[in-house]
Scaffold this active site. Sequence first.
Site, PDB file in Angstrom:
ATOM      1  CB  ILE A 155      -1.018   0.069   0.851  1.00  0.00           C
ATOM      2  CG1 ILE A 155      -2.271   1.621   0.953  1.00  0.00           C
ATOM      3  CG2 ILE A 155       0.077  -0.345   2.958  1.00  0.00           C
ATOM      4  CD1 ILE A 155      -3.330   1.198   2.309  1.00  0.00           C
ATOM      5  CB  SER A 156       1.073   3.596  -2.050  1.00  0.00           C
ATOM      6  OG  SER A 156       0.771   3.534  -3.130  1.00  0.00           O
ATOM      7  CD  GLN A 157       6.186   8.021   2.025  1.00  0.00           C
ATOM      8  OE1 GLN A 157       6.419   7.972   0.398  1.00  0.00           O
ATOM      9  NE2 GLN A 157       6.053   8.560   2.789  1.00  0.00           N
TER      10      GLN A 157
ATOM     11  CG  LEU B 240       3.759   2.486  -4.693  1.00  0.00           C
ATOM     12  CD1 LEU B 240       4.633   2.916  -6.429  1.00  0.00           C
ATOM     13  CD2 LEU B 240       2.390   2.268  -4.491  1.00  0.00           C
TER      14      LEU B 240
END
Length: 675
Positions: free
Chosen positions: A68-70, A234
Amino acid sequence: MDVLKDKHPDYRKLRQSMVDRQVVHRGVHAPLVLDAVRSVPREAFLPPDLREFAYDDSPLPIEEGQTISQPYIVALMAEALLLQGGETVLEIGTGSGYAAAVIAKIAQHVYTIERYSQLAVKAAATLAAEGFDNVHVLHGDGTLGWPEHAPFDAIVVAAGGPRVPESLKHQLRIGGRMVIPVGSRDRRTQELLRITRVAEEEFQTEELLDVRFVPLVGEEGWTPDRPDDQPVQLAPARPAPLDDARIASSVALNCEAFTDIASADLEPLLERIGAARVVLIGEASHGTSEFYRMRARITRELIERKGFAFVAIEGDWPDAARVDHYVRHSNSPPSEWTAFARFPVWMWRNRETREFVDWLHARNAGLKFTQRTAFHGLDLYSLHSSIRAVLQYLDDVDPHTARVARLRYGCLTPWQTDPTTYGQAALTGQYRTCEDEVVAVLVDLQQKQQAYAEHDGERFLDAAQNALLVTNAEQYYRVMYYGSRASWNLRDGHMFETLQNLLRHYGPASRGIVWAHNSHVGDASATEMSKRGEYNIGQLCRNHFGLDAYSIGFGTHSGTVAAASDWDGPMLVKDVRPSLDQSYERLFHAAGVPGFLLPLRKPASNDLRKALLKPRLERAIGVIYRPETELQSHYFEAVLPGQFDEYVWFDQTCAVTPLDSSELKGAPDTYPFGI
Ligand code: SAH
């Protein structure tokens, strides 16, 4: 607030402060975007065990080795799309669905495509559960876009391809924007681009910033048949905390995961151990069931498959001798005293140890005496019983020497019940030291080795070890008053000396297993102990045996542990606090794998080993555990791959079960745990 303490952190509050500190502070100001990230619960898009990290400044692992992206990157990309509200947006790379949710707060429709079906299904379910009815999830190759719903006002791509896919460009409406990372496949050099379709065949490109995204795999992306196609990360290039998430993902990729102790595949570990002469197996507390059971499992394999001659534990020689008599079916008279009856009783008197001891007893029964695996003690706290054992032995084999030894040991008589007061008395000159006396007994014994050992080599070893123990213990209690370093080194020096004596006793081809705390078996030169001038048995083994010593460390994130609050205090089952930021434990927890082996000497990934070489905190729980002052009392700085050749991880752990004396009713007289 302290999210570590609270099982239900105040996510709303954490989210607001995340937006201020991570997003606004870094320059994202579009009000629509800020409102959106303020209102989407990122925790809902995470696996339950990672929820507490929902507002950390980093990407986090999700299923299928994806991330899950930052939060910051999601906000930055959303802002770069220049949304006004009401648009139709296409997203490539649904992942957890978090970014889709953020955009869905602004846009009217979000169409999102994910190439892993499991992720697509899960994200759709999460989005529905969170009430997003304007997000449409498709499982498929996003590089081809979703022509049925084109043209799009904006397209956002969450994975990096070699170029901007033509299909996507042509699904933008005139004036529409696409934000996409493009660059090398290895993610070393990627740039986040904004492409604006200014006319039917005219596109304008702006470079926004350097980033690191997982590969965009598909017809107009990278081909899917290379090993690095299973993207793990990611992450943009800069902010430091990102590195941790990347390392955690790499741990997840490169570890050997297991689901339970009994079925864990130890084959690769046994291969790595190879022909090592000494295998040191640690533990990160003295009261965690999983550590004991996995250590026993590894030990059983080593004994059965590689014929190890003995197990030597962080326990006193005379106590372990009781176990040894039992497991090797020796003809020793039942002892009138209880083994392992001194504080901390639970450390060896527990069900986990008993199970191993019973196993060894049964296995040895079918073997000739010389083939039986022995059980010995390396520690030196048994001044009293060791003196008794030496005298008993001499009474039997050489009554004259016994009389002399009795007089010599008499020097220590005032201190036998509480040897810790001896050092102080000797140091202040109130009493003279007994050094010469105890050394003389040992030397006498050693000189008569030939003659004594002819009677019975095993019994001689026992007596000589006890005499050595008395000598080293005398010194130990004396130097205790000079400070902890000298006594620590003496203790580990004694352990190493005992180990060497054992290897000598069992012959040049013999191999031994050591069971002791991580702080003893992990090479001290790779920890802050070395700054204090301390060494340990792990370091001494490395120096002496080189690659022929193999050391295995253990760790855990949280659970329960058997420990006392103070020395000589009662055993309590205490909660182990979740591991702290900046610790190895937190990093391994973030990998999201409940149990694994991680080879460090022969790592699956050299990059991972390199990343783990950066010093971090490491937790050591002993017989005492003080969660109130955990950082000061239990964390120290270490370089994990320098300490251990292998690391065993249990994310959640439970306390050992101490032996209840009623369980032992009816046990034979020789039973070592009897009362
Ligand atoms: N936006 C996501 C982050 C996803 S990571 C979130 O907020 O959680 C990137 C995702 O892109 C991965 O899940 C990966 O599987 C997916 N992906 C890579 N190539 C793809 C392709 N050609 N089509 C669709 N999804 C792709």
